[in-house]
Motif scaffolding. Structure first.
Motif, PDB file in Angstrom:
ATOM      1  N   VAL A 126       0.816  -1.196   0.147  1.00 47.47           N
ATOM      2  CA  VAL A 126       0.070  -0.076   0.071  1.00 47.47           C
ATOM      3  C   VAL A 126       0.726   1.342  -0.142  1.00 47.47           C
ATOM      4  N   VAL A 127       1.971   1.235   0.577  1.00 46.80           N
ATOM      5  CA  VAL A 127       3.073   2.323   0.465  1.00 46.80           C
ATOM      6  C   VAL A 127       4.082   2.411  -0.544  1.00 46.80           C
ATOM      7  N   PRO A 128       3.995   3.241  -1.623  1.00 43.67           N
ATOM      8  CA  PRO A 128       4.962   3.139  -2.715  1.00 43.67           C
ATOM      9  C   PRO A 128       6.249   3.167  -1.977  1.00 43.67           C
ATOM     10  N   LYS A 129       7.272   2.549  -2.351  1.00 46.30           N
ATOM     11  CA  LYS A 129       8.587   2.608  -1.563  1.00 46.30           C
ATOM     12  C   LYS A 129       9.224   3.609  -1.607  1.00 46.30           C
ATOM     13  N   GLU A 130       8.943   4.671  -2.661  1.00 49.51           N
ATOM     14  CA  GLU A 130       9.572   6.267  -2.609  1.00 49.51           C
ATOM     15  C   GLU A 130       9.005   6.889  -1.550  1.00 49.51           C
ATOM     16  N   LEU A 131       7.867   6.318  -0.898  1.00 46.60           N
ATOM     17  CA  LEU A 131       7.439   7.386  -0.017  1.00 46.60           C
ATOM     18  C   LEU A 131       7.859   6.816   1.569  1.00 46.60           C
ATOM     19  N   LEU A 132       8.763   5.730   1.484  1.00 48.21           N
ATOM     20  CA  LEU A 132       9.189   5.231   2.762  1.00 48.21           C
ATOM     21  C   LEU A 132      10.043   6.230   3.206  1.00 48.21           C
ATOM     22  N   PRO A 133      10.112   6.616   4.666  1.00 49.57           N
ATOM     23  CA  PRO A 133      10.908   7.811   5.081  1.00 49.57           C
ATOM     24  C   PRO A 133      12.265   7.354   5.530  1.00 49.57           C
ATOM     25  N   ILE A 134      13.259   8.390   5.262  1.00 47.08           N
ATOM     26  CA  ILE A 134      14.397   8.148   6.011  1.00 47.08           C
ATOM     27  C   ILE A 134      14.256   9.504   7.207  1.00 47.08           C
ATOM     28  N   LEU A 158      17.122   8.338  -9.991  1.00 50.81           N
ATOM     29  CA  LEU A 158      16.597   7.228  -9.361  1.00 50.81           C
ATOM     30  C   LEU A 158      16.330   7.196  -7.878  1.00 50.81           C
ATOM     31  N   PRO A 159      15.129   7.216  -7.417  1.00 51.32           N
ATOM     32  CA  PRO A 159      14.658   7.407  -5.940  1.00 51.32           C
ATOM     33  C   PRO A 159      15.579   6.597  -4.718  1.00 51.32           C
ATOM     34  N   ASP A 160      15.962   5.236  -5.466  1.00 51.58           N
ATOM     35  CA  ASP A 160      16.440   4.374  -4.361  1.00 51.58           C
ATOM     36  C   ASP A 160      18.065   5.045  -3.969  1.00 51.58           C
ATOM     37  N   ASP A 161      18.561   5.816  -4.881  1.00 53.91           N
ATOM     38  CA  ASP A 161      20.044   6.160  -4.388  1.00 53.91           C
ATOM     39  C   ASP A 161      19.642   7.578  -3.853  1.00 53.91           C
ATOM     40  N   VAL A 162      19.841   7.507  -2.608  1.00 52.77           N
ATOM     41  CA  VAL A 162      19.709   8.766  -1.958  1.00 52.77           C
ATOM     42  C   VAL A 162      21.219   9.067  -1.677  1.00 52.77           C
ATOM     43  N   PRO A 167      10.165  11.448   3.476  1.00 56.77           N
ATOM     44  CA  PRO A 167      10.226  10.293   2.252  1.00 56.77           C
ATOM     45  C   PRO A 167      11.092  10.369   1.238  1.00 56.77           C
ATOM     46  N   MET A 168      11.645   9.299   0.839  1.00 57.33           N
ATOM     47  CA  MET A 168      13.001   9.237   0.050  1.00 57.33           C
ATOM     48  C   MET A 168      12.760  10.237  -1.356  1.00 57.33           C
ATOM     49  N   ILE A 169      11.689  10.095  -1.932  1.00 55.67           N
ATOM     50  CA  ILE A 169      11.482  10.937  -2.942  1.00 55.67           C
ATOM     51  C   ILE A 169      11.512  12.304  -2.758  1.00 55.67           C
ATOM     52  N   GLN A 170      11.282  12.680  -1.714  1.00 53.22           N
ATOM     53  CA  GLN A 170      11.360  14.131  -1.311  1.00 53.22           C
ATOM     54  C   GLN A 170      12.887  14.688  -1.242  1.00 53.22           C
ATOM     55  N   TYR A 171      13.673  13.774  -0.949  1.00 53.67           N
ATOM     56  CA  TYR A 171      15.180  14.061  -0.903  1.00 53.67           C
ATOM     57  C   TYR A 171      15.593  14.454  -2.549  1.00 53.67           C
ATOM     58  N   GLN A 172      15.115  13.529  -3.246  1.00 62.17           N
ATOM     59  CA  GLN A 172      15.439  13.748  -4.746  1.00 62.17           C
ATOM     60  C   GLN A 172      14.933  15.053  -5.309  1.00 62.17           C
ATOM     61  N   VAL A 173      13.621  15.447  -4.929  1.00 61.63           N
ATOM     62  CA  VAL A 173      12.951  16.607  -5.437  1.00 61.63           C
ATOM     63  C   VAL A 173      13.778  17.803  -4.945  1.00 61.63           C
ATOM     64  N   ALA A 176      20.469   4.403   5.932  1.00 59.53           N
ATOM     65  CA  ALA A 176      20.636   5.815   5.736  1.00 59.53           C
ATOM     66  C   ALA A 176      20.077   6.397   6.727  1.00 59.53           C
ATOM     67  N   ALA A 177      19.239   5.846   7.454  1.00 59.52           N
ATOM     68  CA  ALA A 177      18.522   6.612   8.589  1.00 59.52           C
ATOM     69  C   ALA A 177      19.470   6.798   9.885  1.00 59.52           C
ATOM     70  N   LEU A 178      20.414   5.996  10.023  1.00 60.03           N
ATOM     71  CA  LEU A 178      21.397   6.105  11.237  1.00 60.03           C
ATOM     72  C   LEU A 178      22.317   7.124  10.557  1.00 60.03           C
ATOM     73  N   GLU A 179      23.041   7.175   9.387  1.00 59.41           N
ATOM     74  CA  GLU A 179      23.777   7.991   8.967  1.00 59.41           C
ATOM     75  C   GLU A 179      23.383   9.267   8.810  1.00 59.41           C
ATOM     76  N   ILE A 180      22.159   9.613   8.236  1.00 58.32           N
ATOM     77  CA  ILE A 180      21.666  10.824   7.967  1.00 58.32           C
ATOM     78  C   ILE A 180      21.320  11.248   9.236  1.00 58.32           C
ATOM     79  N   GLY A 181      20.748  10.723  10.377  1.00 59.97           N
ATOM     80  CA  GLY A 181      20.481  10.998  11.598  1.00 59.97           C
ATOM     81  C   GLY A 181      21.780  11.490  12.211  1.00 59.97           C
TER      82      GLY A 181
END
Ligand code: G1P
Length: 287
Positions: free
Chosen positions: A21-29, A127-131, A33-39, A261-266
């Motif tokens: 139900v949740v597009p993976k691009e909306l999973l948060p770091i 590509l949204p997977d690559d943050v 959401p990952m896609i927000q980082y790209q935008v 990613a969450a740990l390091e960006i955190g």
């Protein structure tokens, strides 16, 4: 450079069952959401139009980038200025539009789906997977290379030889600090067949002739139309460059990569650093 394409039509099987139900691009770091980082990375490079390639079942992506006046007035009334700012950024960072990939025929096909929306001008693919975390947006870094050298530009990173089969890999010769001229590309080679250990990371600047090349690209690895194979055809049209970028890349395409990613960006973010440090200190030591 005005436009960026973010292919977000994939099934996200590595994140099942959440991605039912949740597009993976909306999973948060953390909270974003990952896609927000790209935008935000695109906007930091001066790009105003972002075209998201979606597929059936991923309508939540469209809701995410839409305005929500009721939520905004609630946050405004309750004096939550910080949150209001975050919520407004979802629609105000760039003009986001959507095209639908009707069938999952591969990354190359997803990019081709955006052809009409892009038109006849150079564009960026993210590509949204690559943050990628760096003080200078990696897309901005790549546009500098594009301006200087002309021709399509692809981001690369050195990876261990045993990891190359997860990536597109370039055969290239160095032409300047961090910049290589590409002689060939292979999608997901076996380690013994890889031309190098310079792996493609999900940032590209393309001249628009890539679309004709993708039209001519037969299905390759995994039976899908691969972007890397389209690029190999594009090489016949003129020079292409690989750029070893500055920045830390996280693989948001797997649960472990997202955790990291969450740990390091955190640890990098001022507002979360102390909390993450404390959480790491509190972890029971491994057996
Ligand atoms: C895609 C590309 C591959 C690239 C990788 C970077 O593969 O096809 O060339 O190296 O992204 O993340 P995927 O990860 O979708 O299998």
């Amino acid at each position: 450079m005005r436009k960026a394409v973010i292919p977000a039509g994939g099934l996200g099987t590595r994140f099942l069952p959440a991605s039912k139900v949740v597009p993976k691009e909306l999973l948060p770091i953390l909270d974003k959401p990952m896609i927000q980082y790209q935008v935000e990375e695109a906007a930091a490079a001066g790009i105003e139009d972002v075209i998201v390639v979606t597929s059936e079942g991923k309508e939540a992506l469209e809701r995410y980038f839409a305005r929500d006046p009721a939520l905004e007035s609630h946050l405004s009334r309750s004096g939550a200025a910080g949150l209001l700012d975050q919520v407004r950024r979802t629609w105000s960072t760039a003009r986001v539009s959507f095209v639908r990939q009707e069938r999952p025929l591969g990354l190359g096909h997803a990019v081709l789906t955006a052809r009409d929306a892009v038109g006849d001008e150079p564009f960026v693919v993210m590509l949204p997977d690559d943050v990628i975390w760096h003080s200078e947006s990696v897309t901005r870094q790549m546009l500098g290379v594009f301006r200087e050298y002309g021709g399509s530009v692809v981001a690369v990173e050195e990876v261990p030889t045993e990891a190359v089969s997860a990536y597109g890999v370039v055969d290239s010769v160095p032409v300047a600090e961090q910049v290589y001229r590409v002689r060939g590309l292979v999608e997901k080679p076996a380690p013994q067949e890889a031309p190098s250990n310079l792996a493609v990371v999900g940032r590209y600047v393309f001249t628009p002739d890539i679309f004709d090349c993708l039209e001519r690209t037969p299905p390759g690895a995994k039976g899908e139309v691969q972007l890397t194979d389209g690029m190999a055809l594009q090489l016949e049209n003129g020079p292409m460059f690989a750029y070893r970028f500055h920045g830390a890349r996280y693989d948001g395409g797997t649960p472990m990569g997202l955790l990291r990613a969450a740990l390091e960006i955190g640890l990098k973010r001022g507002d979360t650093r102390d909390g993450v440090r404390q959480a790491l200190r509190d972890l029971p030591s491994s057996p």
